[in-house]
Design a protein around this motif. Structure first.
Motif, PDB file in Angstrom:
ATOM      1  N   ILE A   1       0.810  -1.084   0.147  1.00  0.00           N
ATOM      2  CA  ILE A   1      -0.108   0.059  -0.135  1.00  0.00           C
ATOM      3  C   ILE A   1       1.089   1.191  -0.104  1.00  0.00           C
ATOM      4  CG2 ILE A   1      -1.722   1.189   1.238  1.00  0.00           C
ATOM      5  CD1 ILE A   1      -2.408  -1.319   2.716  1.00  0.00           C
ATOM      6  N   ASP A   2       0.462   2.136  -0.786  1.00  0.00           N
ATOM      7  CA  ASP A   2       1.047   3.502  -0.895  1.00  0.00           C
ATOM      8  C   ASP A   2      -0.086   4.624  -0.473  1.00  0.00           C
ATOM      9  OD1 ASP A   2       2.391   6.204  -1.296  1.00  0.00           O
ATOM     10  OD2 ASP A   2       3.240   5.397  -3.184  1.00  0.00           O
ATOM     11  N   LEU A   3      -0.138   4.945   0.655  1.00  0.00           N
ATOM     12  CA  LEU A   3      -1.189   5.775   1.470  1.00  0.00           C
ATOM     13  C   LEU A   3      -1.149   7.356   0.522  1.00  0.00           C
ATOM     14  CD1 LEU A   3      -1.802   4.618   4.910  1.00  0.00           C
ATOM     15  CD2 LEU A   3      -3.000   3.978   3.127  1.00  0.00           C
ATOM     16  N   ASP A   4       0.046   7.582   0.638  1.00  0.00           N
ATOM     17  CA  ASP A   4       0.307   9.082  -0.048  1.00  0.00           C
ATOM     18  C   ASP A   4      -0.122   9.229  -1.553  1.00  0.00           C
ATOM     19  OD1 ASP A   4       1.451   9.852   2.387  1.00  0.00           O
ATOM     20  OD2 ASP A   4       3.429   9.317   1.625  1.00  0.00           O
ATOM     21  N   ALA A   5       0.105   7.797  -2.290  1.00  0.00           N
ATOM     22  CA  ALA A   5      -0.469   8.026  -3.659  1.00  0.00           C
ATOM     23  C   ALA A   5      -1.614   7.498  -3.722  1.00  0.00           C
ATOM     24  CB  ALA A   5       0.787   7.204  -4.652  1.00  0.00           C
ATOM     25  N   GLY A   6      -2.136   6.894  -2.705  1.00  0.00           N
ATOM     26  CA  GLY A   6      -3.601   6.259  -2.886  1.00  0.00           C
ATOM     27  C   GLY A   6      -3.562   5.024  -3.838  1.00  0.00           C
ATOM     28  N   ARG A   7      -2.776   4.144  -3.685  1.00  0.00           N
ATOM     29  CA  ARG A   7      -2.607   3.016  -4.612  1.00  0.00           C
ATOM     30  C   ARG A   7      -2.518   1.762  -3.540  1.00  0.00           C
ATOM     31  NH1 ARG A   7      -4.259   6.199  -7.394  1.00  0.00           N
ATOM     32  NH2 ARG A   7      -3.472   6.936  -9.632  1.00  0.00           N
ATOM     33  N   TRP A   8      -3.064   0.810  -4.101  1.00  0.00           N
ATOM     34  CA  TRP A   8      -2.802  -0.793  -3.565  1.00  0.00           C
ATOM     35  C   TRP A   8      -2.485  -1.561  -4.281  1.00  0.00           C
ATOM     36  CZ3 TRP A   8      -7.509  -4.218  -1.660  1.00  0.00           C
ATOM     37  CH2 TRP A   8      -7.118  -5.328  -1.363  1.00  0.00           C
ATOM     38  N   ARG A   9      -1.246  -2.189  -4.615  1.00  0.00           N
ATOM     39  CA  ARG A   9      -1.035  -3.303  -5.568  1.00  0.00           C
ATOM     40  C   ARG A   9      -1.083  -4.781  -4.998  1.00  0.00           C
ATOM     41  NH1 ARG A   9       1.790   1.161  -5.878  1.00  0.00           N
ATOM     42  NH2 ARG A   9       2.365   2.108  -7.893  1.00  0.00           N
ATOM     43  N   LEU A  10      -1.807  -5.563  -5.678  1.00  0.00           N
ATOM     44  CA  LEU A  10      -1.967  -6.989  -5.152  1.00  0.00           C
ATOM     45  C   LEU A  10      -2.092  -8.026  -6.281  1.00  0.00           C
ATOM     46  CD1 LEU A  10      -5.739  -7.689  -4.394  1.00  0.00           C
ATOM     47  CD2 LEU A  10      -5.021  -5.521  -5.499  1.00  0.00           C
ATOM     48  N   LYS A  11      -1.972  -9.198  -6.135  1.00  0.00           N
ATOM     49  CA  LYS A  11      -1.838 -10.150  -6.833  1.00  0.00           C
ATOM     50  C   LYS A  11      -3.203 -11.132  -6.385  1.00  0.00           C
ATOM     51  CE  LYS A  11       2.999 -10.824  -8.236  1.00  0.00           C
ATOM     52  NZ  LYS A  11       2.686 -10.695  -9.602  1.00  0.00           N
ATOM     53  N   PRO A  12      -4.313 -10.938  -7.135  1.00  0.00           N
ATOM     54  CA  PRO A  12      -5.693 -11.270  -6.699  1.00  0.00           C
ATOM     55  C   PRO A  12      -5.482 -13.008  -6.673  1.00  0.00           C
ATOM     56  CG  PRO A  12      -5.952  -9.935  -8.253  1.00  0.00           C
ATOM     57  CD  PRO A  12      -4.533 -10.062  -8.297  1.00  0.00           C
ATOM     58  N   LEU A  13      -6.102 -13.584  -5.506  1.00  0.00           N
ATOM     59  CA  LEU A  13      -5.951 -14.936  -5.246  1.00  0.00           C
ATOM     60  C   LEU A  13      -6.537 -15.718  -6.184  1.00  0.00           C
ATOM     61  CD1 LEU A  13      -7.069 -15.407  -1.538  1.00  0.00           C
ATOM     62  CD2 LEU A  13      -4.850 -15.604  -2.210  1.00  0.00           C
ATOM     63  N   LYS A  14      -7.534 -15.170  -6.856  1.00  0.00           N
ATOM     64  CA  LYS A  14      -8.131 -15.978  -8.362  1.00  0.00           C
ATOM     65  C   LYS A  14      -7.591 -15.648  -9.345  1.00  0.00           C
ATOM     66  CE  LYS A  14     -12.758 -17.186  -6.704  1.00  0.00           C
ATOM     67  NZ  LYS A  14     -14.147 -17.465  -6.763  1.00  0.00           N
ATOM     68  N   GLY A  15      -6.400 -15.055  -9.240  1.00  0.00           N
ATOM     69  CA  GLY A  15      -5.736 -14.796 -10.465  1.00  0.00           C
ATOM     70  C   GLY A  15      -4.918 -15.865 -11.207  1.00  0.00           C
ATOM     71  N   GLU A  16      -4.512 -16.613 -10.239  1.00  0.00           N
ATOM     72  CA  GLU A  16      -3.882 -17.943 -10.626  1.00  0.00           C
ATOM     73  C   GLU A  16      -4.478 -18.990 -11.121  1.00  0.00           C
ATOM     74  OE1 GLU A  16      -0.689 -18.260 -10.432  1.00  0.00           O
ATOM     75  OE2 GLU A  16      -0.253 -16.258  -9.828  1.00  0.00           O
ATOM     76  N   GLY A  17      -4.385 -19.220 -12.607  1.00  0.00           N
ATOM     77  CA  GLY A  17      -5.314 -20.307 -12.870  1.00  0.00           C
ATOM     78  C   GLY A  17      -6.704 -20.076 -13.490  1.00  0.00           C
ATOM     79  N   LYS A  18      -7.135 -18.747 -13.383  1.00  0.00           N
ATOM     80  CA  LYS A  18      -8.449 -18.221 -13.981  1.00  0.00           C
ATOM     81  C   LYS A  18      -8.186 -17.419 -15.168  1.00  0.00           C
ATOM     82  CE  LYS A  18     -11.221 -19.989 -10.466  1.00  0.00           C
ATOM     83  NZ  LYS A  18     -12.326 -20.798 -10.661  1.00  0.00           N
ATOM     84  N   GLU A  19      -8.629 -17.871 -16.416  1.00  0.00           N
ATOM     85  CA  GLU A  19      -8.470 -17.032 -17.412  1.00  0.00           C
ATOM     86  C   GLU A  19      -9.088 -15.550 -17.523  1.00  0.00           C
ATOM     87  OE1 GLU A  19      -9.680 -19.299 -20.863  1.00  0.00           O
ATOM     88  OE2 GLU A  19      -8.011 -21.065 -20.656  1.00  0.00           O
ATOM     89  N   ASN A  20     -10.349 -15.720 -16.617  1.00  0.00           N
ATOM     90  CA  ASN A  20     -10.792 -14.149 -16.697  1.00  0.00           C
ATOM     91  C   ASN A  20     -10.490 -13.374 -15.653  1.00  0.00           C
ATOM     92  OD1 ASN A  20     -12.228 -16.095 -15.036  1.00  0.00           O
ATOM     93  ND2 ASN A  20     -14.318 -15.063 -15.216  1.00  0.00           N
ATOM     94  N   MET A  21      -9.570 -13.832 -14.882  1.00  0.00           N
ATOM     95  CA  MET A  21      -8.911 -12.754 -13.779  1.00  0.00           C
ATOM     96  C   MET A  21      -7.638 -12.369 -13.990  1.00  0.00           C
ATOM     97  SD  MET A  21     -11.680 -13.075 -11.744  1.00  0.00           S
ATOM     98  CE  MET A  21     -13.241 -14.346 -11.590  1.00  0.00           C
ATOM     99  N   VAL A  22      -7.058 -11.456 -13.509  1.00  0.00           N
ATOM    100  CA  VAL A  22      -6.158 -10.580 -13.640  1.00  0.00           C
ATOM    101  C   VAL A  22      -5.144 -11.209 -12.701  1.00  0.00           C
ATOM    102  CG1 VAL A  22      -6.869  -8.345 -14.649  1.00  0.00           C
ATOM    103  CG2 VAL A  22      -6.716  -8.737 -12.239  1.00  0.00           C
ATOM    104  N   ARG A  23      -3.935 -11.458 -13.068  1.00  0.00           N
ATOM    105  CA  ARG A  23      -2.638 -11.907 -12.236  1.00  0.00           C
ATOM    106  C   ARG A  23      -2.331 -10.699 -11.113  1.00  0.00           C
ATOM    107  NH1 ARG A  23      -0.655 -16.968 -13.372  1.00  0.00           N
ATOM    108  NH2 ARG A  23      -1.814 -18.077 -15.344  1.00  0.00           N
ATOM    109  N   ASP A  24      -2.346  -9.539 -11.656  1.00  0.00           N
ATOM    110  CA  ASP A  24      -1.810  -8.702 -10.626  1.00  0.00           C
ATOM    111  C   ASP A  24      -2.777  -7.343 -10.721  1.00  0.00           C
ATOM    112  OD1 ASP A  24      -0.649  -8.242 -12.890  1.00  0.00           O
ATOM    113  OD2 ASP A  24       0.947  -7.092 -12.227  1.00  0.00           O
ATOM    114  N   MET A  25      -3.234  -6.512  -9.917  1.00  0.00           N
ATOM    115  CA  MET A  25      -3.772  -5.426 -10.371  1.00  0.00           C
ATOM    116  C   MET A  25      -3.420  -4.222  -9.415  1.00  0.00           C
ATOM    117  SD  MET A  25      -7.546  -6.510  -8.763  1.00  0.00           S
ATOM    118  CE  MET A  25      -8.357  -5.020  -8.963  1.00  0.00           C
ATOM    119  N   VAL A  26      -3.984  -3.060  -9.773  1.00  0.00           N
ATOM    120  CA  VAL A  26      -3.680  -1.824  -8.761  1.00  0.00           C
ATOM    121  C   VAL A  26      -5.210  -1.459  -8.505  1.00  0.00           C
ATOM    122  CG1 VAL A  26      -2.935   0.459  -8.626  1.00  0.00           C
ATOM    123  CG2 VAL A  26      -1.604  -1.171  -9.555  1.00  0.00           C
ATOM    124  N   VAL A  27      -5.326  -1.225  -7.226  1.00  0.00           N
ATOM    125  CA  VAL A  27      -6.599  -0.605  -6.983  1.00  0.00           C
ATOM    126  C   VAL A  27      -6.481   0.977  -6.294  1.00  0.00           C
ATOM    127  CG1 VAL A  27      -8.413  -0.752  -5.171  1.00  0.00           C
ATOM    128  CG2 VAL A  27      -7.453  -2.922  -6.058  1.00  0.00           C
TER     129      VAL A  27
END
Length: 453
Positions: free
Chosen positions: A268-294
């Motif tokens: 998390i970068d609170l100053d920039a207002g960004r959360w970078r993560l690798k969604p749990l469902k991103g692994e092995g799911k064709e319609n899910m992203v492997r990493d994203m920024v919220v």
């Protein structure tokens, strides 16, 4: 005392009474088989023979009467006579069978399943243990007695397909019970394999062969008036701020509960207002992203700064000192509090995703492509190239801030007309849509709009 009458039936046994000393009674037509009668009245079967390997006299107890009946004693006698005819010592043979049985028991799926389960006590919560125990018991009812190194993938498929057929929901569709049983069976095979007792994991390839589980739509509020009441109800909760803040963030960010619970301060970068993560469902799911920024709206940043005061010294934003495994709040915590508020079968933690998707499109009139990006679903251009995690970040940031402001207005009972689509918003949306068409192509945008439900 006169000669004792040989035993020829169960009835004839009753005529032999206890005496001061134990004695043997022969069995008619069964040489070397005897009934021993002891002074305490106990009667047992004895087989006396000469060992073919050591040329010495031996005896074997066949069990007590009436637990071992006359007929059964005669059957065992025939088995031993047959062994002697092949120069096999019956006593040695029986001891070898015991060793094999003991070895098979110690190498059985049952043995490793419960040895593995015992180790979970140190890492799992009680509710989790109860669920896993039930799955292990079910699997063991099929293959528990089988040597673990002899269980094949076809056998596991047969077992899991039967479990699947017996585990249907009210609509007649399979639940995920068979998948979860496959998962814990796989854990047992890995546990035994690491100790050298099996060389393969026959459950590993089975999950793909099972029907996709179906539970129907999860309950979700999709009307602004009902959402306003829910938001106000959440603010009435008392107790653990971890839980209350997780519900507040779920409503604002509409990410999956599992991803939010695993949120780390380093992501998390609170100053920039960004959360970078690798969604749990991103692994092995064709319609899910492997990493994203919220993008984090101001309200989310304020909640996270509250959390810093509670858990800023730990790895996880939602650290829980009572959690045994991941040291984060339980996956059931948010749903339990929603049920406490009276929202059972009305709204669940995952339902905030459907809430946001519906209202962002129907009320705030945001394009589906932006909403899908915010949900962590893959969005591709006409050439099939998926967008990166920073694509349309400014547009998504504006949308997330507007969504958070809209939720504040709902909760506080303020007029939300300014958030709805009007002339200015329609113009902005039209310009946004034209930009998307230029980027994606008209066919792709039309396809996305058709699939928005």
């Amino acid at each position: 005392m006169g000669t004792r009458k040989p035993i020829s039936s169960d009835r004839s046994i009753s005529s032999h009474k206890a005496e001061d000393k134990e004695y043997l009674v022969t069995v008619k037509h069964h040489p070397m088989l005897y009934l021993m009668v002891r002074p305490n009245g106990t009667k047992s079967w004895i087989y006396r023979y000469k060992s073919p390997t050591l040329s010495k006299n031996k005896r074997i107890s066949l069990g007590t009467y009436p637990s071992v009946s006359f007929a059964r004693a005669c059957e065992i006698w025939r088995e031993y006579e047959e062994l002697l005819s092949r120069n096999i010592d019956p006593k040695n043979h029986r001891e070898e069978e015991k060793k094999i049985l003991l070895s098979n028991t110690k190498n059985s799926f049952n043995y490793f399943a419960w040895e593995y389960f015992e180790g979970l006590n140190q890492t799992q919560k009680q509710n989790t243990l109860i669920r896993k125990k039930g799955r292990l018991e079910l699997i063991c009812s099929y293959i528990g007695d089988e040597p673990i190194n002899e269980i094949t993938s076809p056998k596991m498929l047969e077992v899991l397909l039967d479990i699947q057929a017996q585990s249907l929901n009210s609509a007649g569709k399979p639940t995920d019970k068979a998948e979860r049983c496959a998962g814990i069976a796989s854990d047992v095979f890995v546990y035994a394999g690491a100790r050298g007792f099996c060389s393969s994991n026959p459950a590993a390839l089975i999950k793909s062969q099972l029907a996709k589980s179906s539970y129907g739509h999860r309950p979700a509020i999709t009307k602004p008036k009902a959402l306003a009441k829910l938001l106000r109800d959440i603010e009435t909760l008392e107790g653990d701020l971890n839980t209350i803040n997780s519900l507040r963030l779920l409503s604002i960010l509409f990410v999956r509960n599992g991803d939010l619970r695993r949120m780390r301060w380093t992501d998390i970068d609170l100053d920039a207002g960004r959360w970078r993560l690798k969604p749990l469902k991103g692994e092995g799911k064709e319609n899910m992203v492997r990493d994203m920024v919220v993008p984090l709206p101001l309200q989310a940043v304020a909640i996270l700064r509250e959390q810093q005061k509670i858990n800023g010294h730990t790895e996880f934003v939602f650290f829980s000192p009572t959690a045994k495994k991941h040291q984060i709040i339980s996956d059931a915590t948010a749903n339990k509090r929603l049920k406490d508020l009276g929202y059972k079968d009305i709204h669940c933690a995952h339902g905030f995703r459907a809430t946001a998707k519906t209202i962002l499109q129907e009320q705030l009139k945001y394009p589906l492509v932006l909403v899908e990006m915010a949900l962590g679903h893959t969005t591709k251009d006409p050439n099939g190239t998926a967008y990166g995690r920073f694509e349309y970040i400014d547009d998504r940031s504006e949308m997330m801030q507007k969504w958070a402001d809209y939720l504040d207005a709902l909760r506080e009972g303020r007029d939300t007309a300014k958030f709805r689509a009007h002339v200015k918003d329609d113009t902005d949306s039209t310009a946004q849509l034209k930009a998307l068409i230029a980027e994606l192509g008209e066919d792709q945008v039309l396809a996305l709009l058709k699939n928005k439900a």
